[in-house]
Every structure is written in C-alpha cells, then in structure tokens.
Design an enzyme around this catalytic site. Structure first.
Site, short mmCIF file in Angstrom:
data_model
loop_
_atom_site.label_atom_id
_atom_site.label_comp_id
_atom_site.label_asym_id
_atom_site.label_seq_id
_atom_site.Cartn_x
_atom_site.Cartn_y
_atom_site.Cartn_z
N ASP A 189 0.84 -1.19 0.00
CA ASP A 189 0.00 0.00 0.00
C ASP A 189 0.88 1.24 0.00
OD1 ASP A 189 -2.43 -1.28 0.06
OD2 ASP A 189 -2.55 -1.33 2.23
N ASP A 235 -4.68 -3.26 5.04
CA ASP A 235 -5.17 -2.85 6.35
C ASP A 235 -6.69 -2.89 6.46
OD1 ASP A 235 -5.79 -0.75 4.71
OD2 ASP A 235 -4.59 0.74 5.80
N ASP A 250 -9.03 -5.67 1.80
CA ASP A 250 -7.72 -6.25 1.45
C ASP A 250 -7.65 -7.74 1.79
OD1 ASP A 250 -6.49 -3.91 0.49
OD2 ASP A 250 -6.18 -3.22 2.55
#
Length: 891
Positions: free
Chosen positions: A334, A632, A636
C-alpha cells in the site's frame, strides 16, 4: 459512584425497545463512567474466552520422555540393573534426566517466547465512555459499554445496536449463513433465532461494511460464542510445515541409523563380542546419531526468530511465515501509512473558479474567498466520522486520518465542529468504503431542508455535480477546469478529495446512497492533502533491490499522486510504469496474456479496486513470484489470503490481521524489509542447527563403520557415546539458533520456494564435514591401536578427540559461506560460552575419579593435547578450504 446493576442473562435484548435496553443495563448513549466500568469489570471479569492453557513446567518435563529413544534408554538402564551393572544403569538414567532437563529449558523458552507474542496480539475496541471516544483493550469491555463498530472490525462482545449505517455483518462463524446480515434497529420477535436478530451484533463476528454503535449486553462466556468457546479452546495449534517436515526427516534418519546400528551389532556379534556389550553399544550409537533433538531445536530457532522480529515491529502470527520470508521475490505494498507517514494535513484548497488557498501556519485566506472556504469546511465537518477534542490541554483525535485533517482545517478557519453538528440533524449516512470511494451524510438543515454532504474521489462525485460554487454564486460546472485543477494537485503529490453538497427530496432507502437518489450536487472545491514520505523508505527499497526483491505499489489514489510519491522514493520514474484500474478493466479477463504483461510491466497500480488488487496479486503469484502483500482494510482480506505472505498493518482492521501471516505494528515499509531480513536469518540458523546435528551423527557412524570394517575393537563404549552426545550436542545446537544475521544475507537472491533445507550446498557440507571428522577420528584410532596402545587409554584419547572435533565443527556451522575467522565472536556469545562449558565439563570428567571410573577415561598429557588439537583443527582447515573454493567458484 457505582450502581447495583445486575443484568439478567435471560433478557431478550433483541425484543426490547432501546429505551428499555438502556434502562435494564443502567447505561445511556454517552456510555458508562470510568468508575462504574471498573466496578463492573471487577464483578464480571474480563471479556475473554477460554484459551488453550500453555503447558506447565511439569507437563513440558514429562513430554521429554515421550520419545521412542528415551524408552530404549530406559530399557537399557533396567537391563543394566538386572545384570547387576549398577554403575552403567545409573549413568544411563543420569543421561536421560540431563537430556530431559536440557529439553525442558529449550521448550520452556520457546513457550515463553510464544506467550509473549500472543500478548502482543491483543485486540482493541472503540468505546464511548462519559461521552469520550477511547480505544481500549477489548478485555475491559463490560455490560452497558457503548461500542463503535466499523467495517473490517471484529465485534468484541454481544451488542444491542443503537445506530446502524449500511451495516452488514458476517455471522457465518456463528450461524453458518454465508451471506452477510443486514442490520437495523427495530425490535424483532421474542422467539427469533440468533441469525434473525437483525438488531444484534455478536461477539466474534466481523463487520463487512458500514458503521454501527451498540450497547454491550453480554461479555466473555455469557456471549453467544462463549457457549462454544471451551470446545474451541481445547483444540491445539497446528505445527508449522517446516517442523512437520523436519520431524518426518528425523524419523527417516532414525530408521536409517537404527538399520545401520543393527547391521553393526550383527557384525560385532559375529566376531564374538558379548551380547550385552553389543546391545548397549547399538542403543548408544542410535541415541548419538539420530537427530532426535532437531524438531525441538528448530522450534526454539523459530521462536527466537519470532522474538527478534517482534523487537523490529514485526509480529508473526504463523511460524510458517518465518520459513517462507526468505523466498519473497515481490512486495506489493500500500502507499498511505506504509510508504508514507499517514499524517494527513490539508495543504492546498482549490475552489471551483480556480482560486487557490495554500494552507500554512499564519496564512490568511483572501476575504473574498473566505465564505466559500467556510462552506467547504462546514460540509466536510458534517460528512465526517472523525473527532478532535481537547483533553488535559492537548488536542486528541480519533478516526480516519483524512477526516481528522479536514476537522483540523475547519478548526484553523475558526469553525467549531461541535456547533456545526449540533445545528443540523443527521438523518442518514453512507460510510466510506473503498468500493464506493466516497462518503455522504444526509441531514436536515436549519431551514428544514433535507441536504446531502459528500466528499470523495473527484471521478466518483463529478458525475453527480451539475453546478459549482464561485464568487458569483452557483454556475454550471466547467468539467475541464476542475479536471485540470485535479491534475495539477495530483502531479505535485497531493491526495485529493472533492467536497460537494446538494438538496435532496428524501434519504435513500438503502446503503447505496448517491447511486439510488442521484441527487444534483454543487461542487464546493478540492482539498489537497500531503502525507509525507517515510524518510527510511528509499533506503529500504534499495535493500530490496540488493536482495533480489521487486516492489510494486498498489493504491486507490490518483495515478499522478501515486507517480509523484513513486518518484520521491525511487520506485518509478516514467508514466509508463503506472497501471490504472481502468487500464486493467479495458483489457478484460485477468487470464489473458495482455493482463499478465501489463502487471509484469507495472511498478505502480493506481485507482485500483479491491477486486483488481486481488487479480493483480493473483497474476504475480501465477507469474512465478513469491508475493508478500500489505493491507489494512476488510477489502484487502482476499488479496492477503491469496498472497504467499499476507502482511497486515497494526492500525488496520481485525479482519486484515486475522487473514495475514504477519502484522507490522508501526505500519512502516522498512519494518516489512526488516521482517524479511530476520526471516532469512532465522531460516539460516535452522540450517546451521540441522548442519551440526546431522554432520556430527554422520561422523560417529563413519568412525564405527571403519572400525568394524577393519576388524578392530569397538572404538567407543556405550556410556562414552552417550556422554559424547551430551557434551557436544546438548547446548551447542540450540546456541546456534542465537546467531546474529550474516552481513551478506540480504545480498543473496531469494530462496526458491520449493527448495528444502537439504539443498545441494547443505548436502555437500554435511557429507564433507561428517566424513572429515569420521576420517580423522578413524585414522587416529587405527594409528593408536596399531602402535600397541592400551585399548582403554586409546578410547579415552579418541573420546577427547571427538569432543574437540565436534566443538570446533560447531564454529564451522556458524556460516555456510564465510570463513569462521570472519564471523565475530560477539555475534553469538551463547555458542562460545556453550562450547567452553561443554569442553570444561569433559576436562573435569577426565580428572574426576568418579567420572573416570564411570566413563573409563583418564587425563592426557600436554603433548597429547597438542597433537589432538592439531588433528581436530583438520575439520576447520578442510571446511575453510571448501568455502574458499566455493567462493572462488562463484566469482
């Protein structure tokens, strides 16, 4: 003051109106006071479920006697006593007890390390107490507490919902229903089954989407899941795949050694050696050569590796991840909070007519644009789930970083967020979800109109915007001007949110929000957020390149924003390295070669949906990469599950953490690289332990094979073999697990995922070193016997030589690649101390009358010591020559 609250566990909370629920729980919308909560916690106990109790010292000690080899040794001791050989019987029992004590210490340390890691994985929950928003350990939740839920979070206790906005909860673990349950507030019938109680949220379930607030009705064993928790707690944890393979390997080696021992025993019997002597010898040889302690040593090595990772902000939820980290070839990370600091702040605002405002300390906006800035900030406050409050002279914030940044921006403009929220009445909301890319709040303003406040990605909100706010009032939207402003902000690394408002006839009936009503919105402006890059990320990326690990960024941000960040950290430089979600969507099926080619060429993936993130990760895995994926959010979880190594952020949702193999407590990309480094170190140490145990056992087999083939007496007696095993493997194998990482570890390419511990290098080193030690010992034995030396004195000398050989070889095992003279002693004082203690114990045994009589050994003179040290150094010289030749062959 504390109340006399005593809940009736039989109350049908789902069937009662909310005011009666509050009354029976002696609670209210503002939550409990701290004193009352503490009183209830003391009375009802922590909000925890039974867990598998770690074994105590006695259980661990008794576990050491579960090995078949221990049974054989105990049988040998009994036979010794039956033959009135009390001395040998006592010694064998002493060896069994000493081995058990060593195993006890090793397993106890491993269990303590595992317990520490379990404590690091405690869950937290968001509570409202006395009107304050706090984050607390879920264990302190009590009946009557107000709990705030958001998507991706675990429900920490049984709750009666008092607010729900598009809330759907996965209750499959409790009800078996695969579809997420839609939640509302209306009371349901008294006899409703658990799965039909739509106004309840149950402990252990997961919020799939939306937001909710609930009052706690039951905790711990009183909750619905608590009724089945004890059965779950009784289930033991599964073993890591590496440990299973090594246990299987130990059994295979054991069978081979037992076969070799039986063959040697048959040869010895054929030569007239007494049966009892042959029996004890076969037992001792099997105990010495079989790497029975290998699984325990590996468990210790894994535990040590996990503890070292925890000190570097990496918590390993599954020990198998320690093994697999060394194979990582791709990190799909990310951006926000991982490559950047996740310290969002509004730095630029562009109003629809092009007027800009650079937000900085002391900056004063143009008075002409101030009313429009106020309107934008006010709308952002209404459509906001964050909170900033003054506590003890300091500003304390809760909620999403973007929401908090907007609240700070409004505060700096002199807007009181609390007063704005009190002046309007929120009557509905759409919580932000990555799939939606916006959030919205429906409210009734001071004039009684039903309004919608929205903020989100410009691409998402722009189709709803028909007008825009300018200095001359509302005018038709100029799309090209707005898109140019967006491109300008994004190209400078700003993360951009559009803010809009509009009047709507009625609140949409479903969580789809804007899609259903399609209200005409008025664009108020664009807010540009800066999230600084973490300063250590460029260096961490360079370390990845040296280690043969590729890195890709996967984000929902605008392509230009992502590219600007990529350029800052050295991840990408050209626009062609950026792949967008629409690019992938245009290709079509993720099974097409074009899709793989596009993923292969991309280093930044922007404006990517959760489904596309899963498809990208899947393409990377199918393309041959061993992928570590960070995440997170609840969205995901599929990608984390598909990855070879799922890495959740410490600030992430419970669902992401539950799915992942590892948790990065500080959300820092550098910690991921540190985890990979520690994983490689741990795997190397496991190889070192294996190398030592197998090679020393092989050396003893070589010694006895040569002696029997040459028709010589048995080189060592049974008690001597048992003693040798005790002083050369009892401490050194586990001490190797404490080795610090080698300097070149992160400059080696990743290990192939299908490569076992016994790769070509390990086999060559194990066979060579074992043969060298066996050959040196055999040649010495033959030389001494041929010279007419006394058989007992020869065994005493040979035993000292074997102790020296195996202790020096433990130093060889500190590195498979580097000279032992280039590995600093300070990197592992445990091993150095272990070798010195073991050698000292053997020297003491050689000079102690009781041990001399028991082991049939005696002291040797200085000249003999010098000769034996010179001979033992042969294994060091041989392995140093091998490493030198191997290094020259590489270069």
């Amino acid at each position: 003051m504390t109340s006399d609250f005593e809940p009736d566990t039989g109350i049908p909370w789902h069937a009662l109106p909310l005011d009666e629920v509050y009354e029976k729980l002696s609670s209210g919308p503002e939550g409990l006071g701290d004193d009352e909560a503490a009183h209830r916690l003391q009375h009802y106990g922590p909000n925890t479920l039974p867990a598998r109790k770690p074994p105590g010292i006695v259980a661990i000690f008794l576990h050491q006697f579960g090995s078949p080899l221990i049974f054989i040794l105990l049988a040998a001791a009994l036979i010794s006593f039956a033959l009135q050989d009390v001395r040998d019987g006592i010694f064998i029992l002493a060896v069994v007890l000493l081995n058990a004590a060593i195993g006890l210490v090793q397993e106890w340390r491993a269990e303590q390390s595992a317990g520490l890691l379990r404590r690091l994985l405690t869950r937290t929950a968001h509570l409202r107490r006395e009107g304050r928003h706090i984050t607390a350990d879920s264990a302190v939740i009590v009946p009557g507490d107000i709990v705030l839920l958001e998507s991706g979070g675990r429900v920490p206790a049984d709750l009666r919902l008092v607010h729900a906005a598009g809330c759907r909860i996965d209750e499959s673990a409790l009800t078996g229903e695969t579809l997420a349950a839609e939640k509302d507030l209306a009371p349901v019938r008294l006899d409703a089954a658990v799965g039909d109680r739509t106004n309840m949220a149950f402990a252990g379930t997961t919020v799939v989407s939306g937001r909710a607030v609930g009052v706690v009705t039951a905790t711990g064993l009183k909750s619905e899941v608590g009724r089945i928790a004890e059965a779950v707690a009784a289930t033991g944890a599964s073993k890591p795949p590496l440990l299973i393979r090594m246990e299987r390997f130990s059994r295979t080696i054991g069978i081979l050694v037992l076969g070799a021992s039986a063959l040697m025993a048959a040869v010895a019997l054929g030569r007239g050696t007494p049966f009892t002597e042959v029996f004890f010898l076969a037992v001792a040889l099997a105990v010495s050569a079989i790497p029975e302690g290998l699984p325990v040593a590996i468990t210790v090595a894994l535990s040590i590796g996990s503890s070292k990772m925890a000190r570097r902000n990496v918590i390993v939820r599954r020990l198998a991840a320690v093994e697999s980290l060394g194979s990582c070839t791709m990190i799909a990370t990310d951006k926000t909070g991982t490559l950047t600091l996740n310290r969002q702040s509004v730095r630029r605002v562009i109003l629809p007519d092009g007027t800009g405002y650079a937000v900085a300390d002391g900056a004063v906006p143009d008075p002409a644009s101030l009313p429009r800035l106020h309107a934008l900030a006010r709308t952002a406050v209404i459509c906001n789930e964050g909170e900033i409050v003054m506590e003890e002279g300091e500003w304390v914030h809760h909620g999403d970083a973007m929401d908090v940044a907007l609240l700070s921006f409004a505060r700096d403009l002199g807007i009181d967020a609390g007063a704005v929220r009190e002046a309007v009445r929120i009557i509905g909301s759409v919580a932000f979800e990555p799939e939606l890319r916006y959030s919205a709040a429906y409210y009734r303003d001071e004039d009684g109109r039903i309004m919608v406040a929205a903020k989100g990605a410009l691409e998402t909100l722009l189709p709803y915007c028909l007008t825009m706010e300018t200095g001359e009032g509302r005018v038709p939207l100029e799309r090209s001007r707005i898109e140019a402003a967006l491109a300008d902000l994004a190209s400078h690394g700003y993360r951009v949110l559009a803010v809009a408002e509009g009047e709507i006839g009625a609140v949409p009936a479903t969580h789809l929000g804007l899609e259903e009503g399609r209200p005409p919105l008025n664009l108020l402006g664009l807010a540009g957020f800066i999230d600084p890059v973490r300063p250590d990320v460029p260096e961490a990326l360079e370390r990845c390149r040296e280690a043969g690990i590729e890195v890709a960024m996967i984000t929902g941000d605008h392509p230009e924003t992502a590219l600007a960040i990529g350029r800052q950290i050295g991840l990408a430089s050209e626009r062609g390295e950026v792949v967008t979600g629409p690019d992938l969507e245009a290709i079509g099926s993720p099974d097409l070669p074009e899709f793989f080619d596009r993923v292969r060429s991309g280093r930044i993936f922007a404006r990517v949906s959760p489904l596309q993130k899963l498809e990208i990760v899947d393409a990377m895995v199918r393309d041959g990469h061993f992928v570590a994926v960070t995440g997170d959010g609840a969205n995901d979880a599929p990608a984390l599950r598909r990855a070879n190594i799922g890495v959740a952020m410490g600030s992430g949702t419970d669902l992401a953490k539950d799915t992942a193999s590892m948790i990065i407590t500080d959300d820092d990309f550098s910690s991921i690289v540190a985890g990979i480094e520690e994983g490689r170190y741990a795997y190397d140490n496991i190889r070192k332990v294996t190398y030592l145990l197998i090679s020393t056992g092989f050396a003893e087999i070589v010694l006895f094979t040569v002696a029997l083939a040459a028709g010589l007496p048995l080189p060592l007696l049974a008690v001597q073999l048992l003693w040798l095993n005790l002083v050369t493997n009892g401490i050194q194998d586990v001490a190797l697990a404490f080795e610090s990482g080698e300097a070149g570890t992160m400059r080696r390419p990743p290990r192939r995922p299908n490569e076992g511990i016994f790769n070509r290098l390990m086999i060559r080193e194990t066979m060579l070193s074992g043969f060298l030690m066996g050959a040196i010992a055999s040649a010495t034995y033959v030389w001494l016997i041929a010279g007419g030396a006394d058989e007992s004195a020869t065994r005493s000398t040979l035993m000292l030589l074997m102790v020296l050989l195996e202790n020096l070889h433990a130093l060889n095992c500190r590195s498979e690649y580097r000279s032992l003279f280039r590995v600093p002693l300070r990197d592992n004082y445990y091993l150095i101390a272990g070798i010195l203690v073991a050698q000292g114990v053997h020297i003491a045994a050689m000079t102690n009358p009781l041990m001399q009589d028991l082991l049939r050994i005696g002291p040797v003179g200085p000249a003999t010591w010098g000769v034996l040290l010179a001979l033992a150094s042969g294994v060091v010289i041989g392995m140093e020559a091998f490493k030198w030749a191997m290094t020259r062959g590489r270069t």
